[in-house]
Design a protein around this motif. Structure first.
Motif, PDB file in Angstrom:
ATOM      1  N   THR A 125      -6.521   1.106  -8.143  1.00 12.15           N
ATOM      2  CA  THR A 125      -5.480   0.957  -9.153  1.00 12.15           C
ATOM      3  C   THR A 125      -4.588   2.195  -9.086  1.00 12.15           C
ATOM      4  OG1 THR A 125      -6.712   2.114 -10.876  1.00 12.15           O
ATOM      5  CG2 THR A 125      -7.097  -0.279 -10.665  1.00 12.15           C
ATOM      6  N   ASP A 126      -3.479   2.174  -9.792  1.00 13.44           N
ATOM      7  CA  ASP A 126      -2.608   3.347  -9.819  1.00 13.44           C
ATOM      8  C   ASP A 126      -3.339   4.565 -10.373  1.00 13.44           C
ATOM      9  OD1 ASP A 126      -0.557   1.875  -8.697  1.00 13.44           O
ATOM     10  OD2 ASP A 126       0.541   1.616 -10.588  1.00 13.44           O
ATOM     11  N   ASP A 127      -4.149   4.355 -11.418  1.00  6.67           N
ATOM     12  CA  ASP A 127      -4.910   5.466 -11.994  1.00  6.67           C
ATOM     13  C   ASP A 127      -5.940   6.010 -11.002  1.00  6.67           C
ATOM     14  OD1 ASP A 127      -3.486   5.356 -14.364  1.00  6.67           O
ATOM     15  OD2 ASP A 127      -5.027   4.200 -15.428  1.00  6.67           O
ATOM     16  N   GLU A 128      -6.610   5.125 -10.288  1.00  3.62           N
ATOM     17  CA  GLU A 128      -7.596   5.557  -9.290  1.00  3.62           C
ATOM     18  C   GLU A 128      -6.914   6.281  -8.133  1.00  3.62           C
ATOM     19  OE1 GLU A 128     -10.975   2.066  -9.847  1.00  3.62           O
ATOM     20  OE2 GLU A 128      -9.214   1.683  -8.566  1.00  3.62           O
ATOM     21  N   PHE A 129      -5.738   5.818  -7.747  1.00  7.92           N
ATOM     22  CA  PHE A 129      -4.967   6.474  -6.689  1.00  7.92           C
ATOM     23  C   PHE A 129      -4.595   7.890  -7.119  1.00  7.92           C
ATOM     24  CE2 PHE A 129      -0.702   6.722  -4.393  1.00  7.92           C
ATOM     25  CZ  PHE A 129      -1.248   7.002  -3.142  1.00  7.92           C
ATOM     26  N   ALA A 130      -4.113   8.049  -8.338  1.00  9.19           N
ATOM     27  CA  ALA A 130      -3.778   9.378  -8.864  1.00  9.19           C
ATOM     28  C   ALA A 130      -5.018  10.264  -8.909  1.00  9.19           C
ATOM     29  CB  ALA A 130      -3.156   9.251 -10.248  1.00  9.19           C
ATOM     30  N   MET A 183       0.854  -1.184   0.000  1.00  8.59           N
ATOM     31  CA  MET A 183       0.000   0.000   0.000  1.00  8.59           C
ATOM     32  C   MET A 183       0.894   1.239   0.000  1.00  8.59           C
ATOM     33  SD  MET A 183      -2.669   1.449   2.853  1.00  8.59           S
ATOM     34  CE  MET A 183      -1.479   1.321   4.142  1.00  8.59           C
ATOM     35  N   ARG A 184       0.582   2.152  -0.893  1.00  7.99           N
ATOM     36  CA  ARG A 184       1.302   3.420  -0.937  1.00  7.99           C
ATOM     37  C   ARG A 184       0.479   4.499  -0.255  1.00  7.99           C
ATOM     38  NH1 ARG A 184       2.912   4.941  -6.852  1.00  7.99           N
ATOM     39  NH2 ARG A 184       0.677   5.059  -6.927  1.00  7.99           N
ATOM     40  N   SER A 185       1.183   5.529   0.227  1.00  9.91           N
ATOM     41  CA  SER A 185       0.538   6.714   0.791  1.00  9.91           C
ATOM     42  C   SER A 185       1.114   7.938   0.101  1.00  9.91           C
ATOM     43  CB  SER A 185       0.795   6.831   2.293  1.00  9.91           C
ATOM     44  OG  SER A 185       0.199   5.785   2.997  1.00  9.91           O
ATOM     45  N   VAL A 230      -2.918  22.477   5.946  1.00  9.28           N
ATOM     46  CA  VAL A 230      -3.816  21.336   6.042  1.00  9.28           C
ATOM     47  C   VAL A 230      -3.140  20.185   5.313  1.00  9.28           C
ATOM     48  CG1 VAL A 230      -6.124  20.456   5.567  1.00  9.28           C
ATOM     49  CG2 VAL A 230      -5.809  22.892   6.078  1.00  9.28           C
ATOM     50  N   ILE A 231      -3.025  19.043   6.002  1.00 11.13           N
ATOM     51  CA  ILE A 231      -2.309  17.895   5.459  1.00 11.13           C
ATOM     52  C   ILE A 231      -3.231  16.677   5.483  1.00 11.13           C
ATOM     53  CG2 ILE A 231      -0.247  16.442   5.654  1.00 11.13           C
ATOM     54  CD1 ILE A 231       0.737  18.843   7.600  1.00 11.13           C
ATOM     55  N   PHE A 232      -3.421  16.073   4.327  1.00 17.07           N
ATOM     56  CA  PHE A 232      -4.279  14.894   4.185  1.00 17.07           C
ATOM     57  C   PHE A 232      -3.436  13.766   3.603  1.00 17.07           C
ATOM     58  CE2 PHE A 232      -7.241  11.968   2.386  1.00 17.07           C
ATOM     59  CZ  PHE A 232      -8.438  12.120   3.077  1.00 17.07           C
ATOM     60  N   THR A 233      -3.516  12.603   4.198  1.00 19.96           N
ATOM     61  CA  THR A 233      -2.801  11.442   3.690  1.00 19.96           C
ATOM     62  C   THR A 233      -3.759  10.574   2.887  1.00 19.96           C
ATOM     63  OG1 THR A 233      -1.288  11.471   5.561  1.00 19.96           O
ATOM     64  CG2 THR A 233      -1.413   9.425   4.294  1.00 19.96           C
ATOM     65  N   VAL A 234      -3.441  10.399   1.611  1.00 15.35           N
ATOM     66  CA  VAL A 234      -4.227   9.537   0.725  1.00 15.35           C
ATOM     67  C   VAL A 234      -3.541   8.172   0.711  1.00 15.35           C
ATOM     68  CG1 VAL A 234      -5.148   9.223  -1.605  1.00 15.35           C
ATOM     69  CG2 VAL A 234      -4.790  11.537  -0.712  1.00 15.35           C
ATOM     70  N   ARG A 235      -4.330   7.124   0.923  1.00 14.05           N
ATOM     71  CA  ARG A 235      -3.784   5.773   0.942  1.00 14.05           C
ATOM     72  C   ARG A 235      -4.349   4.967  -0.223  1.00 14.05           C
ATOM     73  NH1 ARG A 235      -3.989   5.323   7.350  1.00 14.05           N
ATOM     74  NH2 ARG A 235      -1.968   6.274   7.727  1.00 14.05           N
ATOM     75  N   GLN A 236      -3.490   4.169  -0.831  1.00 18.17           N
ATOM     76  CA  GLN A 236      -3.896   3.363  -1.978  1.00 18.17           C
ATOM     77  C   GLN A 236      -4.441   2.022  -1.487  1.00 18.17           C
ATOM     78  OE1 GLN A 236      -0.839   2.537  -4.854  1.00 18.17           O
ATOM     79  NE2 GLN A 236      -2.307   2.014  -6.438  1.00 18.17           N
ATOM     80  N   THR A 285      -8.693   4.432   7.122  1.00 19.14           N
ATOM     81  CA  THR A 285      -8.404   5.503   8.068  1.00 19.14           C
ATOM     82  C   THR A 285      -7.684   6.615   7.318  1.00 19.14           C
ATOM     83  OG1 THR A 285      -8.281   3.984   9.926  1.00 19.14           O
ATOM     84  CG2 THR A 285      -7.198   6.128  10.199  1.00 19.14           C
ATOM     85  N   ASN A 286      -8.247   7.829   7.383  1.00 15.78           N
ATOM     86  CA  ASN A 286      -7.708   8.977   6.660  1.00 15.78           C
ATOM     87  C   ASN A 286      -7.135   9.994   7.642  1.00 15.78           C
ATOM     88  OD1 ASN A 286      -8.653   8.469   3.791  1.00 15.78           O
ATOM     89  ND2 ASN A 286     -10.546   8.231   4.944  1.00 15.78           N
ATOM     90  N   PRO A 287      -5.813  10.093   7.742  1.00 19.14           N
ATOM     91  CA  PRO A 287      -5.217  11.124   8.584  1.00 19.14           C
ATOM     92  C   PRO A 287      -5.427  12.500   7.951  1.00 19.14           C
ATOM     93  CG  PRO A 287      -3.678   9.317   8.217  1.00 19.14           C
ATOM     94  CD  PRO A 287      -4.815   9.148   7.242  1.00 19.14           C
ATOM     95  N   LEU A 288      -5.891  13.448   8.750  1.00 19.50           N
ATOM     96  CA  LEU A 288      -6.120  14.820   8.292  1.00 19.50           C
ATOM     97  C   LEU A 288      -5.750  15.745   9.435  1.00 19.50           C
ATOM     98  CD1 LEU A 288      -7.251  16.964   6.318  1.00 19.50           C
ATOM     99  CD2 LEU A 288      -9.548  16.372   7.139  1.00 19.50           C
ATOM    100  N   ARG A 289      -4.868  16.691   9.163  1.00 19.95           N
ATOM    101  CA  ARG A 289      -4.378  17.595  10.195  1.00 19.95           C
ATOM    102  C   ARG A 289      -4.469  19.042   9.740  1.00 19.95           C
ATOM    103  NH1 ARG A 289      -3.888  13.004  11.766  1.00 19.95           N
ATOM    104  NH2 ARG A 289      -2.359  12.120  13.185  1.00 19.95           N
ATOM    105  N   VAL A 290      -4.730  19.913  10.697  1.00 20.02           N
ATOM    106  CA  VAL A 290      -4.629  21.352  10.492  1.00 20.02           C
ATOM    107  C   VAL A 290      -3.579  21.819  11.487  1.00 20.02           C
ATOM    108  CG1 VAL A 290      -5.821  23.573  10.535  1.00 20.02           C
ATOM    109  CG2 VAL A 290      -7.075  21.504   9.871  1.00 20.02           C
TER     110      VAL A 290
END
Length: 132
Positions: A105-110, A1-3, A95-101, A81-86
């Motif tokens: 798919t790679d295209d959906e992640f992008a 899994m990539r972030s 504001v920082i949001f971590t997107v997790r794969q 679980t979506n980390p989100l910080r202000v």
């Protein structure tokens, strides 16, 4: 899994941005990647129509640390679980949001990364607006 971390500096104090972003009724105005219509409460969960279909969302409790982490229960049953910080920043806040794969798919992640970037742009526009 990539972030992938997506961030946006907003020239507004962190507590103002946190207060706006943590108000669930504001989600459709800025978080189109999550909520595309009104938010319905079901106990501690929020039920929203998202690009993924109907999902259940549970945010952490209000806090003084700028943490807006939230779990999203996908239609498949997977919980993301979506980390989100202000956080404070010399120019206002960041504001920082971590997107997790997860289940993407790679295209959906992008695509999800681009959606979060757009969401943070909308959040900035909302909190920077003098009419707010």
């Amino acid at each position: 899994m990539r972030s992938h971390h997506v961030s946006r500096v907003i020239p507004v104090p962190a507590d103002v941005v946190y207060a706006y972003a943590s108000e669930v009724e504001n989600l459709p105005a800025w978080a189109a990647g999550l909520a595309q219509s009104n938010v319905t409460r079901d106990g501690d969960d929020l039920v929203v129509e998202s690009p993924m279909g109907q999902v259940r969302v549970r945010f952490v409790e209000q806090n003084t640390f700028g943490v807006l982490d939230h779990d999203v229960s996908l239609p498949s049953g997977t919980v993301v679980t979506n980390p989100l910080r202000v956080v404070a920043h010399p120019d206002g806040c960041e504001v920082i949001f971590t997107v997790r794969q997860i289940e993407l798919t790679d295209d959906e992640f992008a695509r999800d990364i681009r959606m979060v970037e757009a969401d943070l742009e909308r959040l900035a526009a909302q909190v920077e607006s003098p009419s707010r």
